[in-house]
Design an enzyme around this catalytic site. Structure first.
Site, PDB file in Angstrom:
ATOM      1  N   PHE A   1       0.867  -1.141   0.208  1.00  6.48           N
ATOM      2  CA  PHE A   1       0.057   0.024   0.001  1.00  6.48           C
ATOM      3  C   PHE A   1       0.851   1.426   0.014  1.00  6.48           C
ATOM      4  O   PHE A   1       0.682   1.936  -0.715  1.00  6.48           O
ATOM      5  CB  PHE A   1      -1.128   0.037   1.051  1.00  6.48           C
TER       6      PHE A   1
ATOM      7  N   ASP B   1       9.988  -6.520  -4.011  1.00  8.72           N
ATOM      8  CA  ASP B   1       8.943  -7.149  -3.169  1.00  8.72           C
ATOM      9  C   ASP B   1       8.668  -8.831  -3.453  1.00  8.72           C
ATOM     10  O   ASP B   1       8.822  -9.185  -4.658  1.00  8.72           O
ATOM     11  CB  ASP B   1       7.655  -6.823  -3.582  1.00  8.72           C
TER      12      ASP B   1
ATOM     13  N   LEU C   1      10.219  -0.483   3.237  1.00  2.82           N
ATOM     14  CA  LEU C   1       9.033  -0.767   3.721  1.00  2.82           C
ATOM     15  C   LEU C   1       8.430  -2.040   3.786  1.00  2.82           C
ATOM     16  O   LEU C   1       7.467  -2.105   4.311  1.00  2.82           O
ATOM     17  CB  LEU C   1       8.161   0.190   2.631  1.00  2.82           C
TER      18      LEU C   1
ATOM     19  N   THR D   1       6.307   2.729  12.237  1.00  2.56           N
ATOM     20  CA  THR D   1       5.120   2.921  12.392  1.00  2.56           C
ATOM     21  C   THR D   1       5.148   3.600  13.953  1.00  2.56           C
ATOM     22  O   THR D   1       5.982   3.458  14.778  1.00  2.56           O
ATOM     23  CB  THR D   1       4.272   1.643  12.648  1.00  2.56           C
ATOM     24  N   ASP D   2       3.861   4.472  14.131  1.00  2.33           N
ATOM     25  CA  ASP D   2       3.949   5.137  15.624  1.00  2.33           C
ATOM     26  C   ASP D   2       3.388   4.100  16.476  1.00  2.33           C
ATOM     27  O   ASP D   2       3.541   4.397  17.835  1.00  2.33           O
ATOM     28  CB  ASP D   2       2.887   6.094  15.667  1.00  2.33           C
ATOM     29  N   GLU D   3       3.057   2.866  15.992  1.00  2.73           N
ATOM     30  CA  GLU D   3       2.566   1.922  17.158  1.00  2.73           C
ATOM     31  C   GLU D   3       3.687   1.335  17.724  1.00  2.73           C
ATOM     32  O   GLU D   3       3.472   0.627  19.007  1.00  2.73           O
ATOM     33  CB  GLU D   3       1.913   0.501  16.465  1.00  2.73           C
TER      34      GLU D   3
ATOM     35  N   TYR E   1       2.997  -7.488  16.005  1.00  2.00           N
ATOM     36  CA  TYR E   1       3.355  -6.530  15.024  1.00  2.00           C
ATOM     37  C   TYR E   1       4.270  -5.342  15.479  1.00  2.00           C
ATOM     38  O   TYR E   1       5.508  -5.207  15.025  1.00  2.00           O
ATOM     39  CB  TYR E   1       2.144  -6.177  14.463  1.00  2.00           C
TER      40      TYR E   1
ATOM     41  N   ALA F   1       5.952  -4.937  18.243  1.00  2.00           N
ATOM     42  CA  ALA F   1       7.082  -5.254  18.926  1.00  2.00           C
ATOM     43  C   ALA F   1       8.107  -5.672  17.763  1.00  2.00           C
ATOM     44  O   ALA F   1       9.387  -5.508  17.903  1.00  2.00           O
ATOM     45  CB  ALA F   1       6.761  -6.570  19.792  1.00  2.00           C
TER      46      ALA F   1
ATOM     47  N   LYS G   1       8.311  -4.597  14.710  1.00  2.00           N
ATOM     48  CA  LYS G   1       8.711  -3.280  14.085  1.00  2.00           C
ATOM     49  C   LYS G   1       9.449  -2.467  15.184  1.00  2.00           C
ATOM     50  O   LYS G   1      10.658  -2.017  14.558  1.00  2.00           O
ATOM     51  CB  LYS G   1       7.525  -2.151  13.852  1.00  2.00           C
TER      52      LYS G   1
ATOM     53  N   ASN H   1      -2.136   5.160   8.027  1.00  2.00           N
ATOM     54  CA  ASN H   1      -2.242   5.715   6.669  1.00  2.00           C
ATOM     55  C   ASN H   1      -3.713   5.258   6.024  1.00  2.00           C
ATOM     56  O   ASN H   1      -4.455   4.332   6.163  1.00  2.00           O
ATOM     57  CB  ASN H   1      -1.345   5.172   5.618  1.00  2.00           C
TER      58      ASN H   1
ATOM     59  N   TYR I   1     -14.717  -2.599  16.709  1.00  2.00           N
ATOM     60  CA  TYR I   1     -13.997  -3.310  17.721  1.00  2.00           C
ATOM     61  C   TYR I   1     -14.846  -2.421  19.047  1.00  2.00           C
ATOM     62  O   TYR I   1     -14.424  -1.045  19.076  1.00  2.00           O
ATOM     63  CB  TYR I   1     -12.608  -3.292  18.034  1.00  2.00           C
TER      64      TYR I   1
END
Length: 370
Positions: A11, A32, A80, A133-135, A174, A176, A178, A204, A231
């Site tokens: 994406f 890819d 990415l 990512t901000d996560e 996920y 963790a 990253k 995004n 959720y």
């Protein structure tokens, strides 16, 4: 220059490649593996350009990476390639560990070996941009909280934001994985002097988004009259960033950013998930009303609340003032303009959606052989 983009059929990666080919004079090598989320149909508009090349390679394959670097001689890497769906990471974390951690390590080593062999001028100019990512930061205090403890610049609500100095506290397999890849990139910078830049982005959205994610899932489910799953209470807050704005920011970082720096990229659009879904429903009511005769049902009638995700982060919000100040980047799209463009794109590109939903995009591979 020539940029090697890993995960370029995904994406965000495909948006970056379209931006580079359409808006610059640079060349792109799209590397890819073409997992389920890799879709070459997202690059049809640029794939015939002489400045575009494609390599179907797994970032965990060291020998294949060595060949790609030797053949294409890139001036920069934009990394990415990643497994990125939180629900999938909860159900099966092993792939996330392999791709996001082992794959990043393998890519870093292949890039470092290539970089070490460059002449001094090319070595000085080379850069490795790790996109994250901000996560990785965990979550932030929520407006519904009666009190909160946190650090960061206050937004209008008085609640903190993620800054480049925010401590890491990932919640899911996920995030963790990253976070681990971010730490590897920084270690290669510190230990080997490898020219790394890192960006951490907010959620995004936009064209060509794989339909397992919230916004495209809601759009396509609504058009088919299926339930729109939310959720918990739907009060989780995300900062929404239009993917083409993100692509512009990423290109600015790889071309103008300072080696060793981290840049947080956000859209300045904090929205609760239920707000996002209701906005999509309202736009669809306007652009593609439900065919329900005199019943006059709206798409909001399809909203269904489901059991919350385990360990679900409640709020993400980014302070993007550093990238704005140092690289003169600001998002162009508001959430209102971006979400309308996104809904319209899905309405106008039903064939792309159908090919993803029925799996034909994977079977055909557009003539690409493995």
């Amino acid at each position: 220059m020539k940029i090697l983009v890993t995960g370029g059929a995904g994406f965000i990666g495909s948006a970056v490649i379209r931006h580079i080919i359409n808006k610059t004079q640079d060349s792109v090598v799209n590397l890819d593996k073409l997992t389920y989320a890799g879709n070459l149909e997202s690059l049809l508009d640029v794939s015939s350009n002489e400045r575009y090349a494609f390599e179907q390679v797994d970032i965990c394959n060291a020998d294949a990476l060595k060949r790609v670097f030797a053949e294409h001689q890139p001036d920069a890497v934009m990394h990415l390639a990643a497994e990125s769906h939180v629900d999938r990471s909860i159900d099966g974390p092993a792939e996330f560990i392999q791709t996001n951690i082992v794959g990043t390590y393998t890519l870093l080593e292949a890039a470092r070996a290539y970089w070490n062999a460059l002449d001094s001028e090319c070595k000085q100019a080379f850069r490795f941009h790790h996109i994250s990512t901000d996560e990785v930061y965990g979550d932030l205090p929520h407006p519904n909280d009666t009190d909160f403890v946190g650090a960061g610049h206050a937004c209008d609500s008085g609640l903190p934001l993620f800054t480049e100095q925010t401590s890491y506290a990932p919640s899911s397999p996920y995030s963790a994985s990253k976070a681990s890849s971010d730490h590897l990139a920084r270690a290669w910078l510190r230990t080997y002097g490898f020219p790394v830049l890192i960006t951490n982005c907010s959620n995004n959205y936009g064209p060509y988004h794989f339909p397992e994610k919230l916004i495209p899932l809601v759009i396509l489910n609504a058009l088919e009259g299926k339930p729109l799953p939310i959720y918990g209470k739907g009060d989780q807050i995300r900062d929404w960033l239009y993917v083409e704005d993100h692509a512009r920011a990423l290109y600015k970082v790889v071309t103008e950013g300072k080696i060793g720096e981290t840049y947080n990229i956000g859209g300045h659009n904090e929205k609760q998930n239920i707000e996002v879904v209701e906005t999509i429903c309202e736009i669809l009511d306007e652009l593609r009303p439900m065919n329900n005769g005199a019943a006059a049902k709206t798409y909001k009638s399809l909203i269904t609340y489901v059991t919350d995700r385990p360990g679900h982060d409640r709020r993400y919000a980014i302070d993007a003032s550093k990238v704005a100040k140092e690289l003169n980047w600001q998002p162009i799209e508001t959430f209102e303009s971006g979400i309308r463009k996104t809904v319209q794109w899905y309405l106008d590109n039903q064939q792309w959606c159908q090919n993803v939903q029925d799996g034909s995009y994977q079977r055909e591979r557009l003539g690409v052989t493995s």
